[in-house]
Motif scaffolding. Sequence first.
Motif, PDB file in Angstrom:
ATOM      1  N   GLU A 148     -23.269   1.126  61.836  1.00 45.68           N
ATOM      2  CA  GLU A 148     -24.162   0.258  62.778  1.00 45.68           C
ATOM      3  C   GLU A 148     -25.159   0.036  61.631  1.00 45.68           C
ATOM      4  N   GLU A 149     -25.586   1.266  60.702  1.00 44.94           N
ATOM      5  CA  GLU A 149     -26.616   0.889  60.010  1.00 44.94           C
ATOM      6  C   GLU A 149     -26.408   0.407  58.705  1.00 44.94           C
ATOM      7  N   ARG A 155     -20.785   6.678  64.161  1.00 44.03           N
ATOM      8  CA  ARG A 155     -20.945   4.960  64.741  1.00 44.03           C
ATOM      9  C   ARG A 155     -22.730   4.963  64.352  1.00 44.03           C
ATOM     10  N   GLU A 156     -23.445   5.605  63.613  1.00 49.37           N
ATOM     11  CA  GLU A 156     -24.945   4.953  63.025  1.00 49.37           C
ATOM     12  C   GLU A 156     -24.657   4.291  62.238  1.00 49.37           C
ATOM     13  N   GLY A 180     -26.314  12.791  62.869  1.00 52.43           N
ATOM     14  CA  GLY A 180     -26.060  10.986  61.321  1.00 52.43           C
ATOM     15  C   GLY A 180     -25.638  12.252  60.518  1.00 52.43           C
ATOM     16  N   GLU A 213     -32.402  -2.522  62.449  1.00 51.56           N
ATOM     17  CA  GLU A 213     -31.680  -0.726  61.870  1.00 51.56           C
ATOM     18  C   GLU A 213     -32.346  -0.449  60.441  1.00 51.56           C
ATOM     19  N   PRO A 257     -28.333   7.921  57.624  1.00 51.91           N
ATOM     20  CA  PRO A 257     -28.543   7.224  58.905  1.00 51.91           C
ATOM     21  C   PRO A 257     -28.465   8.356  60.067  1.00 51.91           C
ATOM     22  N   LYS A 258     -28.967   7.922  61.121  1.00 55.14           N
ATOM     23  CA  LYS A 258     -28.907   8.936  62.554  1.00 55.14           C
ATOM     24  C   LYS A 258     -29.338   7.902  63.141  1.00 55.14           C
ATOM     25  N   GLY A 259     -29.035   8.578  64.348  1.00 53.18           N
ATOM     26  CA  GLY A 259     -29.825   7.826  65.098  1.00 53.18           C
ATOM     27  C   GLY A 259     -28.794   8.397  67.279  1.00 53.18           C
ATOM     28  N   CYS A 274     -21.501   9.836  67.267  1.00 56.57           N
ATOM     29  CA  CYS A 274     -22.562   9.211  67.290  1.00 56.57           C
ATOM     30  C   CYS A 274     -22.866   8.629  65.703  1.00 56.57           C
TER      31      CYS A 274
END
Length: 334
Positions: free
Chosen positions: A72-73, A68-69, A25, A126, A52-54, A65
């Motif tokens: 997306e969030e 992207r997170e 994240g 999300e 933001p994390k995933g 990652c």
Amino acid sequence: MTQVPRRRTHSLADRPAESDVLAAGALCWRVNRGVLEVLLIHRPRYDDWSFPKGKLDDGETLPECAVREVAEEIGIKVRLGMPLPITRYEVTKTVRKKLVLRTKEVWYWAAEVHAGSHAPAPDGKECDEIRWVPAAEAGPMLTNPGDQEPLDGLIELHEQRRLSTVPFLVLRHAKAKPRSSWSRAESERPLAATGKRQAKAVERLIVSWRPRHLESSPWKRCVETVAPYVKRHQHRIKYRKSLTETRAREAPRKPGNRTFKSLEMLQPSLICTHRPVLPLVLEQIREWIEDSSIGEAVPASDPYLNPGAVLVAHQALDRGGEIIGVEVYEPFDD
């Protein structure tokens, strides 16, 4: 198994991943009227306030990652900055109707959001709420106490004038056809099949730092390594004879001088070159490092970087371009 980077800063030296689950994240930050602010998100699924994390998707690297997170969030494309401390904690998972205890790591980076950039309204899935909060006041809002460590790292970097950075990437060309099986000009030796796959993986990885000033050896294996990134993002690139193996033998000062000029620009940059040229390029990287412990993270022995590997050096804008952090990413290999 997902490979993890080697990261080194003045206060952080990551050890290899030891957990069952890897996630990534970013702490998005900005300076608003002289005050450091950090972006927090509320996730309805967990009813928590966090960053933001995933978890990683299959085949994804940690930096990919993290970027992207964030996208997306909160709908923002970020360029990763300085590495931040990792959080480690235990999670449970149901396996064959039994609860299994697993350890989880979240790898974090700082990511500046420039003034005027506004996150779109969250979609409610999300994330259903975002807030810009003064970093000094964000701790009590965090649901997970473990999130305090990367927040403290962000604040410390800001106080030490190490938070605002630009990335300088050194890329060794991807795996080429063997010299022993190539009878034509060395400058025309192309990538092997594995190298072509590595080049695509390199493109996905280096998007995390979005270098826009690109320089490369004009030899074919370097050109083919950077081609996916150049083509997809429509960047201009300068091909430098000073970064070839021949020029490094004939005039060893040329690659170092070229690297110095690129570092002087203080822009998100990338240099792609060959194994015999790497020690001359990395020597310049060390010249911009004042902290000896960070200098130890710069490869010092042959092969320096494996084919398709990337070194990321973080230059502090408020410290005259001093390199204050180094990350090394090993290549995809099949």
